[in-house]
Motif scaffolding. Structure first.
Motif, PDB file in Angstrom:
ATOM      1  N   ILE A  84      58.292  80.498  30.715  1.00 36.14           N
ATOM      2  CA  ILE A  84      57.965  80.575  32.136  1.00 36.14           C
ATOM      3  C   ILE A  84      59.106  79.897  32.876  1.00 36.14           C
ATOM      4  O   ILE A  84      59.292  78.678  32.764  1.00 36.14           O
ATOM      5  CB  ILE A  84      56.628  79.872  32.440  1.00 36.14           C
ATOM      6  CG1 ILE A  84      55.505  80.480  31.596  1.00 36.14           C
ATOM      7  CG2 ILE A  84      56.296  79.973  33.924  1.00 36.14           C
ATOM      8  CD1 ILE A  84      54.248  79.649  31.572  1.00 36.14           C
ATOM      9  N   VAL A  85      59.881  80.671  33.604  1.00 34.95           N
ATOM     10  CA  VAL A  85      61.049  80.137  34.310  1.00 34.95           C
ATOM     11  C   VAL A  85      60.742  80.062  35.800  1.00 34.95           C
ATOM     12  O   VAL A  85      60.295  81.048  36.406  1.00 34.95           O
ATOM     13  CB  VAL A  85      62.296  81.010  34.068  1.00 34.95           C
ATOM     14  CG1 VAL A  85      63.505  80.435  34.809  1.00 34.95           C
ATOM     15  CG2 VAL A  85      62.594  81.109  32.580  1.00 34.95           C
ATOM     16  N   ASP A  86      60.983  78.903  36.386  1.00 30.73           N
ATOM     17  CA  ASP A  86      60.755  78.719  37.817  1.00 30.73           C
ATOM     18  C   ASP A  86      61.546  79.769  38.607  1.00 30.73           C
ATOM     19  O   ASP A  86      62.736  79.983  38.349  1.00 30.73           O
ATOM     20  CB  ASP A  86      61.200  77.308  38.225  1.00 30.73           C
ATOM     21  CG  ASP A  86      60.767  76.943  39.626  1.00 30.73           C
ATOM     22  OD1 ASP A  86      61.261  77.583  40.585  1.00 30.73           O
ATOM     23  OD2 ASP A  86      59.947  76.017  39.778  1.00 30.73           O
ATOM     24  N   LYS A  87      60.886  80.410  39.542  1.00 29.45           N
ATOM     25  CA  LYS A  87      61.525  81.506  40.289  1.00 29.45           C
ATOM     26  C   LYS A  87      62.710  81.029  41.131  1.00 29.45           C
ATOM     27  O   LYS A  87      63.561  81.838  41.537  1.00 29.45           O
ATOM     28  CB  LYS A  87      60.504  82.204  41.189  1.00 29.45           C
ATOM     29  CG  LYS A  87      59.866  81.323  42.245  1.00 29.45           C
ATOM     30  CD  LYS A  87      58.848  82.097  43.057  1.00 29.45           C
ATOM     31  CE  LYS A  87      58.157  81.208  44.088  1.00 29.45           C
ATOM     32  NZ  LYS A  87      59.085  80.594  45.040  1.00 29.45           N
ATOM     33  N   ILE A 122      61.832  87.394  32.435  1.00 36.11           N
ATOM     34  CA  ILE A 122      61.444  88.804  32.491  1.00 36.11           C
ATOM     35  C   ILE A 122      60.639  89.113  31.241  1.00 36.11           C
ATOM     36  O   ILE A 122      61.142  88.975  30.122  1.00 36.11           O
ATOM     37  CB  ILE A 122      62.670  89.741  32.579  1.00 36.11           C
ATOM     38  CG1 ILE A 122      63.561  89.367  33.776  1.00 36.11           C
ATOM     39  CG2 ILE A 122      62.220  91.194  32.700  1.00 36.11           C
ATOM     40  CD1 ILE A 122      64.821  90.203  33.886  1.00 36.11           C
ATOM     41  N   GLN A 123      59.398  89.487  31.425  1.00 33.54           N
ATOM     42  CA  GLN A 123      58.508  89.818  30.311  1.00 33.54           C
ATOM     43  C   GLN A 123      58.462  88.710  29.256  1.00 33.54           C
ATOM     44  O   GLN A 123      58.424  88.971  28.060  1.00 33.54           O
ATOM     45  CB  GLN A 123      58.933  91.140  29.673  1.00 33.54           C
ATOM     46  CG  GLN A 123      58.824  92.338  30.607  1.00 33.54           C
ATOM     47  CD  GLN A 123      59.387  93.603  29.988  1.00 33.54           C
ATOM     48  OE1 GLN A 123      60.458  94.061  30.365  1.00 33.54           O
ATOM     49  NE2 GLN A 123      58.674  94.172  29.025  1.00 33.54           N
ATOM     50  N   GLY A 124      58.498  87.466  29.722  1.00 33.36           N
ATOM     51  CA  GLY A 124      58.377  86.331  28.815  1.00 33.36           C
ATOM     52  C   GLY A 124      59.669  85.881  28.171  1.00 33.36           C
ATOM     53  O   GLY A 124      59.683  84.885  27.441  1.00 33.36           O
ATOM     54  N   THR A 125      60.779  86.581  28.419  1.00 33.78           N
ATOM     55  CA  THR A 125      62.080  86.197  27.873  1.00 33.78           C
ATOM     56  C   THR A 125      62.878  85.427  28.918  1.00 33.78           C
ATOM     57  O   THR A 125      62.612  85.516  30.112  1.00 33.78           O
ATOM     58  CB  THR A 125      62.897  87.419  27.428  1.00 33.78           C
ATOM     59  OG1 THR A 125      63.271  88.176  28.598  1.00 33.78           O
ATOM     60  CG2 THR A 125      62.086  88.313  26.491  1.00 33.78           C
ATOM     61  N   ILE A 126      63.859  84.647  28.453  1.00 34.18           N
ATOM     62  CA  ILE A 126      64.780  83.988  29.374  1.00 34.18           C
ATOM     63  C   ILE A 126      66.002  84.882  29.525  1.00 34.18           C
ATOM     64  O   ILE A 126      66.670  85.223  28.543  1.00 34.18           O
ATOM     65  CB  ILE A 126      65.213  82.605  28.864  1.00 34.18           C
ATOM     66  CG1 ILE A 126      64.000  81.681  28.712  1.00 34.18           C
ATOM     67  CG2 ILE A 126      66.224  81.976  29.824  1.00 34.18           C
ATOM     68  CD1 ILE A 126      64.344  80.312  28.148  1.00 34.18           C
ATOM     69  N   CYS A 127      66.293  85.265  30.764  1.00 37.11           N
ATOM     70  CA  CYS A 127      67.440  86.114  31.063  1.00 37.11           C
ATOM     71  C   CYS A 127      68.323  85.431  32.102  1.00 37.11           C
ATOM     72  O   CYS A 127      67.948  84.415  32.692  1.00 37.11           O
ATOM     73  CB  CYS A 127      66.977  87.472  31.607  1.00 37.11           C
ATOM     74  SG  CYS A 127      66.072  88.492  30.417  1.00 37.11           S
ATOM     75  N   SER A 165      66.767  95.944  32.425  1.00 38.60           N
ATOM     76  CA  SER A 165      67.944  95.470  33.169  1.00 38.60           C
ATOM     77  C   SER A 165      69.030  94.908  32.259  1.00 38.60           C
ATOM     78  O   SER A 165      70.165  94.709  32.690  1.00 38.60           O
ATOM     79  CB  SER A 165      67.527  94.387  34.168  1.00 38.60           C
ATOM     80  OG  SER A 165      66.917  93.283  33.486  1.00 38.60           O
ATOM     81  N   VAL A 166      68.724  94.672  30.995  1.00 45.72           N
ATOM     82  CA  VAL A 166      69.646  93.973  30.095  1.00 45.72           C
ATOM     83  C   VAL A 166      70.781  94.866  29.616  1.00 45.72           C
ATOM     84  O   VAL A 166      70.552  95.967  29.111  1.00 45.72           O
ATOM     85  CB  VAL A 166      68.878  93.401  28.878  1.00 45.72           C
ATOM     86  CG1 VAL A 166      69.841  92.905  27.797  1.00 45.72           C
ATOM     87  CG2 VAL A 166      67.961  92.270  29.322  1.00 45.72           C
TER      88      VAL A 166
END
Length: 304
Positions: free
Chosen positions: A156-159, A167-172, A194-195
């Motif tokens: 969960i990455v702070d927006k 994105i979908q639980g991954t860190i991008c 998007s990757v």
């Protein structure tokens, strides 16, 4: 050469009432200190890192030696971790191999999560990355898999994070073009549309993966991207991929089939050709008729 100052301060470990621990600290030379571990009885239960030691602010959780396995609290039996506001860095291997660790609270003061910082913490199921974090080292969360009910399945990455996105639980990367860390506990690969680049060590230690399908749109697979995926047997690489990094499939011991849909990707750097399949002992690659660049084998590859 400036000498490192070592200070031993006796403080109670908040999660272990009645037990006193001697915190091993190191001066940072600016009035703050690094927590390097404890001396004597090892922490168990929920570990709360002190905000200050001997009146000095703790800004870093460091390492005792030269290896990530010498992290401050590596291989200890802690079940929870509370890091105080003011800590800015979790150093390489700080909590490596804490297999009982189930929860982590990372404050918004933390800027750096080092290499291997939480590698092998098989009890974690989710990690929240605050907006302050701007650097995540390779393999920081590698091998966080275990019992089906105790696996790292999402980030969960702070927006408002300026560098990373979730994105979908991954860190991008913030723009979503680079996949940086994939949760090790997932049984199916998630590669957002998007990757275009799969980062170094992005899938390290994702030991539940059996099959990987690299979708169209991905152009680059960086070094050691899928290292240590022990159960991985099959990979399909789309025609858009034109670069394979060094040891991209390092020690994928059960890898037996690699299907290339397009022309041969580049697999060399300033040092010349290298082996993208280091410590992969058996298997074959399959290429489509009419594709180009397969007249010269990539070192370590098999021809089907």
């Amino acid at each position: 050469m400036k000498k490192l100052l070592m200070t031993l301060v006796l403080l109670p470990l908040m999660a272990a009432a009645g037990d006193d621990y001697t915190w091993e600290t190191q001066s940072n030379g600016d009035g703050t200190v690094t927590i390097c571990g404890v001396i004597g009885a090892k922490p168990t239960g929920v570990l709360t890192i002190p905000a200050t030691c001997d009146g000095k602010t703790v800004t870093k959780v460091g390492v005792r030696g030269y290896s990530h396995e010498d992290g401050s609290f590596a291989n200890m039996g802690i079940t929870g971790l509370v890091i105080p506001e003011g800590v800015t860095e979790l150093s390489d291997g700080a909590f490596h191999g804490c297999t009982k660790l189930k929860s982590v609270q990372i404050p918004e003061s933390v800027k750096t999560i080092g290499r291997n910082a939480f590698e092998g913490c098989v009890g974690l199921s989710a990690i929240a990355i605050p907006c302050s974090v701007t650097s995540i080292g390779d393999r920081a969360f590698a091998g966080c898999y275990g019992h089906p009910d105790m696996q790292l399945k999402t980030f969960i990455v702070d927006k408002d994070n300026p560098v990373y996105s979730e994105i979908q639980g991954t860190i991008c990367s913030k723009d979503g073009s680079k996949l940086i860390v994939h949760p090790a506990g997932l049984r199916q690969v998630v590669i957002p549309e998007s990757v275009t680049e799969i980062g170094a060590c992005a899938f390290c230690g994702c030991n539940w993966l059996l099959w990987v399908d690299i979708p169209n749109g991905v152009e680059t697979i960086d070094e050691m991207a899928f290292a240590d995926c022990d159960r991985l047997t099959t990979i399909r690489i789309s025609q858009s991929v034109h670069m394979l990094g060094m040891s991209a499939f390092w020690q994928c011991l059960n890898l037996c089939s690699v299907f290339f849909e397009g022309d041969a990707p580049m697999a060399e750097d300033e040092w010349g050709p290298y082996d993208v399949y280091t410590y992969v002992y058996d298997g074959k690659s399959y290429v489509r008729k009419g594709t180009q660049g397969w007249d010269t084998d990539i070192p370590g590859m098999w021809r089907g």
